[in-house]
Design an enzyme around this catalytic site. Structure first.
Site, PDB file in Angstrom:
ATOM      1  N   LYS A   1      83.997   5.580  11.315  1.00  0.00           N
ATOM      2  CA  LYS A   1      85.240   5.956  10.634  1.00  0.00           C
ATOM      3  C   LYS A   1      85.475   5.079   9.401  1.00  0.00           C
ATOM      4  CE  LYS A   1      88.835   6.768  13.293  1.00  0.00           C
ATOM      5  NZ  LYS A   1      89.775   7.872  13.396  1.00  0.00           N
TER       6      LYS A   1
ATOM      7  N   ARG B   1      93.386   1.842  14.220  1.00  0.00           N
ATOM      8  CA  ARG B   1      92.493   2.703  15.009  1.00  0.00           C
ATOM      9  C   ARG B   1      91.146   2.050  15.215  1.00  0.00           C
ATOM     10  NH1 ARG B   1      94.096   8.622  13.825  1.00  0.00           N
ATOM     11  NH2 ARG B   1      95.589   8.296  12.180  1.00  0.00           N
TER      12      ARG B   1
ATOM     13  N   GLY C   1      88.213   9.735  21.511  1.00  0.00           N
ATOM     14  CA  GLY C   1      89.267   9.569  22.505  1.00  0.00           C
ATOM     15  C   GLY C   1      89.031   8.460  23.516  1.00  0.00           C
TER      16      GLY C   1
ATOM     17  N   MET D   1      88.734   5.105  22.943  1.00  0.00           N
ATOM     18  CA  MET D   1      89.422   3.831  22.722  1.00  0.00           C
ATOM     19  C   MET D   1      90.810   4.091  22.158  1.00  0.00           C
ATOM     20  SD  MET D   1      86.350   1.425  21.485  1.00  0.00           S
ATOM     21  CE  MET D   1      85.823   2.554  20.265  1.00  0.00           C
TER      22      MET D   1
ATOM     23  N   ARG E   1      83.562  13.235   9.026  1.00  0.00           N
ATOM     24  CA  ARG E   1      82.375  12.859   9.821  1.00  0.00           C
ATOM     25  C   ARG E   1      81.511  14.100  10.011  1.00  0.00           C
ATOM     26  NH1 ARG E   1      85.630  12.042  15.527  1.00  0.00           N
ATOM     27  NH2 ARG E   1      86.626  14.062  15.477  1.00  0.00           N
TER      28      ARG E   1
ATOM     29  N   HIS F   1      61.095  21.692  45.165  1.00  0.00           N
ATOM     30  CA  HIS F   1      60.517  23.039  45.060  1.00  0.00           C
ATOM     31  C   HIS F   1      61.440  23.975  44.274  1.00  0.00           C
ATOM     32  CE1 HIS F   1      59.945  27.157  46.649  1.00  0.00           C
ATOM     33  NE2 HIS F   1      58.682  26.856  46.433  1.00  0.00           N
TER      34      HIS F   1
ATOM     35  N   ARG G   1      49.387  25.989  38.768  1.00  0.00           N
ATOM     36  CA  ARG G   1      49.362  25.471  40.143  1.00  0.00           C
ATOM     37  C   ARG G   1      48.917  26.608  41.052  1.00  0.00           C
ATOM     38  NH1 ARG G   1      54.506  22.856  38.242  1.00  0.00           N
ATOM     39  NH2 ARG G   1      54.463  20.649  38.820  1.00  0.00           N
TER      40      ARG G   1
ATOM     41  N   ARG H   1      44.350  24.332  38.161  1.00  0.00           N
ATOM     42  CA  ARG H   1      44.196  23.197  39.074  1.00  0.00           C
ATOM     43  C   ARG H   1      43.791  23.698  40.458  1.00  0.00           C
ATOM     44  NH1 ARG H   1      49.384  19.619  40.341  1.00  0.00           N
ATOM     45  NH2 ARG H   1      49.897  21.384  41.664  1.00  0.00           N
TER      46      ARG H   1
ATOM     47  N   GLU I   1      47.485  10.997  38.453  1.00  0.00           N
ATOM     48  CA  GLU I   1      48.793  11.006  39.102  1.00  0.00           C
ATOM     49  C   GLU I   1      48.880  10.023  40.267  1.00  0.00           C
ATOM     50  OE1 GLU I   1      49.665  14.914  40.648  1.00  0.00           O
ATOM     51  OE2 GLU I   1      47.591  15.276  41.212  1.00  0.00           O
TER      52      GLU I   1
ATOM     53  N   SER J   1      44.955  15.012  32.686  1.00  0.00           N
ATOM     54  CA  SER J   1      46.314  15.534  32.538  1.00  0.00           C
ATOM     55  C   SER J   1      47.217  14.658  33.394  1.00  0.00           C
ATOM     56  CB  SER J   1      46.358  16.984  32.996  1.00  0.00           C
ATOM     57  OG  SER J   1      47.664  17.469  32.836  1.00  0.00           O
TER      58      SER J   1
ATOM     59  N   GLY K   1      49.886  13.680  35.649  1.00  0.00           N
ATOM     60  CA  GLY K   1      50.834  14.290  36.587  1.00  0.00           C
ATOM     61  C   GLY K   1      51.921  13.274  36.852  1.00  0.00           C
ATOM     62  N   THR K   2      52.858  13.218  35.946  1.00  0.00           N
ATOM     63  CA  THR K   2      53.834  12.126  36.015  1.00  0.00           C
ATOM     64  C   THR K   2      54.877  12.314  37.111  1.00  0.00           C
ATOM     65  OG1 THR K   2      54.818  13.236  34.122  1.00  0.00           O
ATOM     66  CG2 THR K   2      53.608  11.203  33.690  1.00  0.00           C
ATOM     67  N   ASN K   3      54.886  13.487  37.752  1.00  0.00           N
ATOM     68  CA  ASN K   3      55.782  13.625  38.911  1.00  0.00           C
ATOM     69  C   ASN K   3      55.269  12.733  40.043  1.00  0.00           C
ATOM     70  OD1 ASN K   3      57.048  15.654  37.459  1.00  0.00           O
ATOM     71  ND2 ASN K   3      55.903  17.295  38.475  1.00  0.00           N
ATOM     72  N   ASP K   4      53.998  12.930  40.385  1.00  0.00           N
ATOM     73  CA  ASP K   4      53.442  12.108  41.455  1.00  0.00           C
ATOM     74  C   ASP K   4      53.245  10.670  40.998  1.00  0.00           C
ATOM     75  OD1 ASP K   4      53.027  13.471  43.965  1.00  0.00           O
ATOM     76  OD2 ASP K   4      51.836  14.893  42.815  1.00  0.00           O
TER      77      ASP K   4
ATOM     78  N   CYS L   1      51.400  17.018  32.283  1.00  0.00           N
ATOM     79  CA  CYS L   1      51.907  18.262  32.856  1.00  0.00           C
ATOM     80  C   CYS L   1      52.997  18.016  33.881  1.00  0.00           C
ATOM     81  CB  CYS L   1      50.783  19.096  33.436  1.00  0.00           C
ATOM     82  SG  CYS L   1      49.926  18.276  34.791  1.00  0.00           S
TER      83      CYS L   1
ATOM     84  N   TYR M   1      48.414  16.853  23.930  1.00  0.00           N
ATOM     85  CA  TYR M   1      49.388  17.911  24.166  1.00  0.00           C
ATOM     86  C   TYR M   1      50.361  17.550  25.286  1.00  0.00           C
ATOM     87  CZ  TYR M   1      46.696  19.204  28.332  1.00  0.00           C
ATOM     88  OH  TYR M   1      46.082  19.173  29.546  1.00  0.00           O
TER      89      TYR M   1
HETATM   90  C1  PEP Z   1      52.660  16.013  38.899  1.00  0.00           C
HETATM   91  O1  PEP Z   1      52.497  15.388  39.942  1.00  0.00           O
HETATM   92  O2  PEP Z   1      53.201  15.533  37.882  1.00  0.00           O
HETATM   93  C2  PEP Z   1      52.234  17.417  38.806  1.00  0.00           C
HETATM   94  C3  PEP Z   1      52.310  18.074  37.671  1.00  0.00           C
HETATM   95  O3  PEP Z   1      51.818  18.008  39.950  1.00  0.00           O
HETATM   96  P1  PEP Z   1      52.813  18.577  41.066  1.00  0.00           P
HETATM   97  O4  PEP Z   1      54.196  18.538  40.516  1.00  0.00           O
HETATM   98  O5  PEP Z   1      52.342  19.952  41.343  1.00  0.00           O
HETATM   99  O6  PEP Z   1      52.590  17.632  42.188  1.00  0.00           O
HETATM  100 MG    MG Z   2      51.150  16.181  41.437  1.00  0.00          MG
END
Ligand code: PEP
Ligand code: MG
Length: 875
Positions: A22, A92, A101, A103, A336, A454, A560, A616, A744, A763, A765-768, A830, A850
Site C-alpha cells: 500500500k 493503516r 482485512g 490487520m 493495487r 484410491h 497403471r 507399467r 520409488e 520415472s 514414483g514420488t507417491n511411494d 509420475c 518430463y
Molecule cells: C508412485 O508411487 O508415485 C506412483 C506413481 O505409483 P502408484 O501411485 O501407482 O503407487
Molecule cells: Mg508407486
C-alpha cells in the site's frame, strides 16, 4: 543509522519490501503526480525493530515520525489538535503481500473533545462529526486499548433501546454524545486512564497497535495459509483524511480498470454520493455502478477515468483502486493489482499482449496455475454457493463441483443414474469394485483416505469431483445413512461437493459448465513455446488418454495396468490369478486376462499413435484386489469352480498387515514371472498390430515398478526381454522397445547408478518415495498430516507438494547417479507431484525431461513448467 520513515514523495513502487504494498503504491501515485492525500509510511524495518527491541519504538524512530508529521502539517496546512483546521489522519497497516482485512486500521485519528466540534463545523454536519468521534473511540478502544468490542456494543445498543431507535441512523447527535460519555467511562474503567486527548499520543499508540496486529491470530493464520514469511513485518501508513461525506459534491468508491469477473476492458466498480467507505462496507446504503458517476460528477468522472488509464499503463496490469471525492475534488486512496477470476485473468493477459502492454512471458507469468482448474471443470454458481449451508470439510481431492442425491454403494449409485438421477457416491473409502459407481456418479465423497488414496487418484484421473478423508462423517452403509455430529442424512438426500476446496454442502447448488475459449488456447500455446519440460499424462484408458491429449499431453508417463482390471468383468480373472496356488492355475487365469490386456493396450496406442506411452507392469497392493466380503469370495468360487473354503483359506493366507510394503510391484514379477510375460506379450502384440494398422512408429516403454536393487530389475528385465523378442520374432517385426524403472523405493535412489545399468529410463514414483522416505502411510495419514501442518511441523502435505529437502534430495541424487552411468537416460516423474506447480518448478530445476500428471492437470503443468523456465531465465 537507518531511515525508518518515508514521506509519500520519497518512495516508489519498487520499495515494496520496505514500504509495504500500500505504501509503495501511494508513494508511486504521488511520484507520478496523481492526487493522493499526503502522508508518510513507517517502514517494515521499523516493525522488525519494534519486535527486536521488546515491543518498543526507538527514540530515533519517534523523532523521525514527528519530523514527517510536521511536514504533513505544512503540506496540508492543517495541524494536529488545531481548533480551526485540525489534521485528521488514517493509520493503516500495509504489508509486502496483501493480507486483506487481516490487520487493523484506525480512521479519524486526531479527533478529541475539541476537534470534534471543528469537524462538525467544517462538514456542517454535527451528527456525522459525533458519529465519527464515537467510532474513533470504539476503534481505538478495540484495536489499541484491547477492550472487547462487545463492551462498546452494550453501551451503543443500550442507548438505542433507551431512546427506542430501531436503526443506528435513528440516533440523534445528542444520543451520540451520550454514547461518547459512556465510551469514555468504559475506557477509564478498563485501562485506568482517560481516553487520550493528545493526537500525538493517539498516533504513537496507534502505530504500535498496527505493529502488534502483525501478530494477531488471524494474521498469523492468513500468512500460514498463504505461505507468507512471519519475518517480513508490516509498514504503517499515516495519511491525511479526506471525507466523501461532505454533502452532495462528495462521494466514495472502489473501481477496477477492467472487469475482474469477465476481463472486459471497461471501468468496473461502485460509487456512493455523500458517503464514507465504511458505509459501503457496512451495507447501510447500496452503491451505484461506477458509470452513474459520469452523471453525478461528469468532470470528476472524466478525471477518474483518465487516472485509471494512467495507472493501468503505468503498472501494466489491471488495477483495483479506492478513491474519495471531497467537495468535487478527486483523491486516490489506493491502487493495487486486481484479484481476478481465471476467465478474467486469461482475457486480460491476452488483451494486454495484443495492446502491446506486456510480453507473452509476462502474460504467462501472471496466470495462477491453480486457477486454471476453474476453467476445466464445472463450478458452482458463486452466489448460490455462498448462500449454501456447509455441512463439513474434507480434503480437496479432485476439483470441480458436484451436486446430487447421496447413495452408499456403487451399484445403488449406478442404478440411480440409470433411472435419471444425479448421484453422489458416499463411501467409507473406495475400492476397485466401486469404479462403475464412481464413473456414474457426479462426485465422490469418502470418510477415509488421503490425497493419494484410491478414490482421490482415480477421481482425478477421470476429472471427477471428489472430496476425500472427510473424517467428521460416519458412514453406515447398511443403514444407508451418514452422520456428521448431530446431523443425519439418508439415501436420496441432496448434497453438493466442492472438490477444489473440500467443502461439503447440504442441498443442491446450481453449477456452471466450463468453456475453453480461444484466449485460453492462446496462453497455452505461449506456455508451450517457453517451457523446457515435456508434459505427459497418467492415464489407463483410451477415454482419459484422449481427454489428456485434448488438454495438450505429449505422451503417457504412467499407465497403471492394475487399473485396467478394475472393471467388473475382469476382477474375477485377476482374483483368480492372485489366488492361484500353482503356476499352471496362474497361467490359466493369465490366459483369460491376455486378450483383455491386449485390447486395452491397442486402445491406448490407437489414441496415442506415435507418442510415447510408458506402460507399467502390474503393481497391485494386494489388499485392493482380494475379495473383501464372503459374498465376493462365494461369487469367485462359483465363477472359477474352486471350492469356497479353499479360496477363503488362500485369501486369508495372502492377507498382509502392510500391503503397501508387501507383495507388490516387481516383487510380484520376480516370484511369478508368468505375469510379466503375459503383460509384455500384450504390450508388444498390441503395439505391433496398431503400428501396422495405422502406419505409425511405436516404441513401447515398459516400466518395472517398486525396484530397490539392480539385481531385482535385472531379474524382471530378463523375462521382459525374452518375451518381447519372442513376440517380435513371431510377428517378423523390428520394433524397438525401452525398458525402464520407477524410482520409488529409497534404495533405488541411493543406488541409481547401478540401476541405470539396466534401466533406459527412470520415472520418479514420488507417491511411494514419499511414503517410504517419511514412513507415512499414503492411505492413513491424511488427518495426521493436517495436524502436523497446523502445528507447523510440516509446512505442506508432502503427498501434494514434494518435500524438496528430503524426498527431493533423493530425486536429485538419483538424477545425478543415473546420468553418470547413462548420460542420455530419460527422466520423468509420475507421482501426484507431477501436477503440482511448486513440485514442477523443482523438476525443472533438477533437470528432468518430463512431468506426468492426471489429464485435468495437464494444462496446469504446461503453465507451471513455462513459469519455471521464465523464473530460471530471469536469474
Ligand atoms: C508412485 O508411487 O508415485 C506412483 C506413481 O505409483 P502408484 O501411485 O501407482 O503407487
Ligand atoms: Mg508407486
Amino acid at each position: 543509522m537507518g531511515k525508518f520513515v518515508y514521506s509519500f514523495s520519497e518512495g516508489s513502487k519498487d520499495m515494496r519490501s520496505l514500504l509495504g504494498g500500500k505504501g509503495a503504491n501511494l508513494a508511486e501515485m504521488t511520484r507520478i503526480g496523481l492526487p493522493v492525500p499526503y502522508g508518510f509510511t513507517v517502514t517494515t524495518e521499523a516493525c522488525t525493530r519494534y519486535y527486536e527491541e521488546g515491543r518498543k519504538i526507538g527514540d530515533d524512530i519517534i523523532e523521525e515520525i514527528y519530523e514527517k508529521l510536521a511536514e504533513l502539517e505544512a503540506v496540508t496546512e492543517k495541524k494536529f489538535g488545531d481548533k480551526e483546521n485540525p489534521l485528521l489522519v488514517s493509520v493503516r497497516s500495509g504489508s509486502v503481500f496483501s493480507m486483506p482485512g487481516m490487520m487493523d486500521t484506525i480512521l479519524n485519528l486526531g479527533l478529541n473533545d475539541e476537534t470534534v466540534e471543528s469537524l462538525a463545523k467544517l462538514t456542517e454536519n454535527d451528527r456525522f462529526a459525533y458519529d465519527s468521534y464515537r467510532r474513533f473511540i470504539q476503534m481505538f478502544g478495540d484495536v489499541v486499548l484491547e477492550i472487547p468490542k462487545s463492551e462498546f456494543d452494550v453501551i451503543f445498543d443500550g442507548q438505542k433501546e433507551k431512546v427506542g431507535a430501531e436503526y443506528d441512523v435513528d440516533l440523534t447527535t445528542d444520543d451520540l454524545k451520550e454514547i461518547i460519555v459512556g465510551y469514555k467511562a468504559l475506557v477509564k474503567k478498563a485501562v485506568g486512564r482517560d481516553f487520550p486527548q493528545d493526537p500525538k499520543d493517539q498516533l504513537m499508540e496507534a502505530i504500535k497497535a498496527v505493529f502488534r496486529s502483525w501478530n494477531n491470530d488471524r494474521a498469523i493464520l492468513y500468512r500460514k495459509l498463504n505461505r507468507i514469511s512471519d519475518k517480513l513485518g508490516t509498514a504503517v501508513n499515516v495519511q491525511s483524511m479526506v471525507f466523501g461525506n461532505m454533502g452532495d459534491t462528495s462521494g466514495t468508491g472502489v473501481a477496477f480498470t477492467r472487469d475482474p469477473a469477465t476481463g472486459n476492458n471497461k471501468l468496473y466498480g461502485e460509487f456512493l454520493v455523500n458517503a464514507q467507505g465504511e458505509d459501503v462496507v457496512a451495507g447501510i446504503r447500496t452503491p451505484k455502478p461506477i458509470a452513474e458517476m459520469a452523471e453525478a460528477f461528469p468532470e470528476v468522472y472524466k478525471d477518474f477515468a483518465r487516472i485509471a488509464e494512467i495507472l493501468e499503463k503505468h503498472y501494466k496490469d489491471m488495477q483495483d483502486m479506492e478513491f474519495t471525492v471531497e467537495r468535487g475534488k478527486l483523491f486516490m486512496l489506493q491502487t493495487r493489482a486486481a484479484k481476478r477470476t481465471a476467465v478474467s485473468a486469461i482475457k486480460v493477459a491476452v488483451d494486454m499482449v495484443g495492446e502491446g502492454l506486456i510480453t507473452k512471458e509476462t502474460a504467462v507469468e501472471r496466470i495462477d496455475p491453480a486457477q486454471i482448474d476453474q476453467l476445466l471443470h464445472p463450478t458452482f454458481d458463486a452466489k448460490a454457493e455462498k448462500a449454501a449451508e456447509t455441512l463439513t470439510k474434507g480434503l480437496p481431492a479432485s476439483p470441480g463441483a458436484a451436486t446430487g442425491k447421496i447413495y452408499f454403494t456403487a451399484s445403488d449409485a449406478e442404478a440411480a443414474v440409470e433411472s435419471g438421477e444425479k448421484a453422489i457416491l458416499v463411501r467409507q473409502e473406495t475400492s476397485p469394485e466401486d469404479l462403475a459407481g464412481m464413473v456414474a456418479a457426479e462426485g465422490i465423497l469418502t470418510a477415509r483416505g488421503g490425497m493419494t488414496s484410491h478414490a482421490a487418484v482415480v477421481a482425478r484421473g477421470m476429472g471427477k469431483c471428489c472430496v476425500a478423508g472427510c473424517s467428521e462423517i460416519i458412514v453406515d452403509e447398511a443403514a444407508k445413512s451418514l452422520t456428521i455430529g448431530t446431523d443425519k442424512l439418508v439415501e436420496g438426500d441432496y448434497i453438493s461437493l466442492n472438490g477444489s476446496t473440500g467443502t461439503v454442502y447440504r442441498g443442491q447448488i446450481a453449477t456452471v459448465q466450463p468453456e475453453l475459449s480461444g484466449d485460453f488456447g492462446k496462453v497455452m500455446s505461449w506456455a508451450d513455446e517457453i517451457r523446457k519440460l515435456k508434459v505427459r499424462t497418467n492415464a489407463d484408458n483410451p477415454k482419459d488418454a484422449a481427454q489428456a491429449l485434448a488438454f495438450g499431453a505429449e505422451g503417457i508417463g504412467l499407465c497403471r495396468t492394475e487399473h485396467m482390471f478394475f472393471e467388473e468383468e475382469r476382477i474375477p480373472a485377476i482374483r483368480q490369478m492372485i489366488l492361484a496356488e500353482t503356476e499352471e492355475e496362474r497361467r490359466t487365469a493369465l490366459a483369460k486376462l491376455l486378450p483383455f490386456q491386449k485390447s486395452d493396450f491397442k486402445g491406448m496406442y490407437e489414441v496415442m499413435e506415435d507418442k510415447p506411452v510408458t506402460i507399467r507392469l502390474l503393481d497391485p497392493p494386494l489388499h485392493e484386489f482380494l475379495p473383501q466380503t464372503e459374498e465376493d469370495t462365494r461369487e469367485l468360487a462359483a465363477h472359477t469352480g474352486i471350492p469356497y473354503e479353499k479360496l477363503a483359506q488362500t485369501a486369508s493366507e495372502l492377507h498382509e498387515f502392510n500391503p503397501m510394503l508387501g507383495h507388490r510391484g516387481c516383487r510380484l514379477a520376480v516370484t511369478y514371472p508368468e505375469i510379466a510375460e503375459m503383460q509384455t506379450r500384450a504390450i508388444m502384440e498390441a503395439a505391433i498390430e496398431v503400428a501396422a494398422e495405422k502406419g505409425v512408429d511405436i516404441v513401447p516403454e515398459i516400466m518395472i515398478p517398486l525396484v530397490g536393487s539392480k539385481a531385482e530389475i535385472a531379474d524382471v528385465k530378463a523375462t521382459v526381454v525374452k518375451t518381447a523378442d519372442a513376440c517380435k520374432e513371431e510377428a517378423g517385426s523390428q520394433m524397438k522397445y525401452h525398458i525402464g524403472t520407477m524410482i520409488e523405493v529409497p534404495r533405488a535412489a541411493l543406488t541409481a547408478d547401478q540401476i541405470a545399468e539396466e534401466a533406459e529410463f527412470f520415472s520418479f514414483g514420488t507417491n511411494d518415495l514419499t511414503q517410504m522416505t517419511f514412513g507415512f502411510s499414503r492411505d492413513d495419514t491424511g488427518k495426521l498430516i493436517k495436524e502436523y501442518e497446523d502445528k507447523g511441523i510440516l509446512s505442506d502435505d508432502p503427498f501434494q507438494t514434494i518435500d524438496q529437502e528430503g524426498v527431493g534430495l533423493l530425486v536429485k541424487m538419483a538424477v545425478e547417479k543415473g546420468r553418470q552411468t547413462r548420460p542420455n537416460i530419460k527422466l520423468g516423474i509420475c507421482g501426484e507431484h507431477g501436477g503440482d506447480p511448486r513440485s514442477i518448478e523443482f523438476c525443472h530445476r533438477t533437470g528432468l525431461d518430463y512431468v506426468s500428471c492426471s489429464p485435468y492437470r495437464v494444462p496446469i503443468a504446461r503453465i507451471a513448467a513455462a513459469q519455471a523456465a521464465i523464473k530460471d531465465a530471469e536469474k
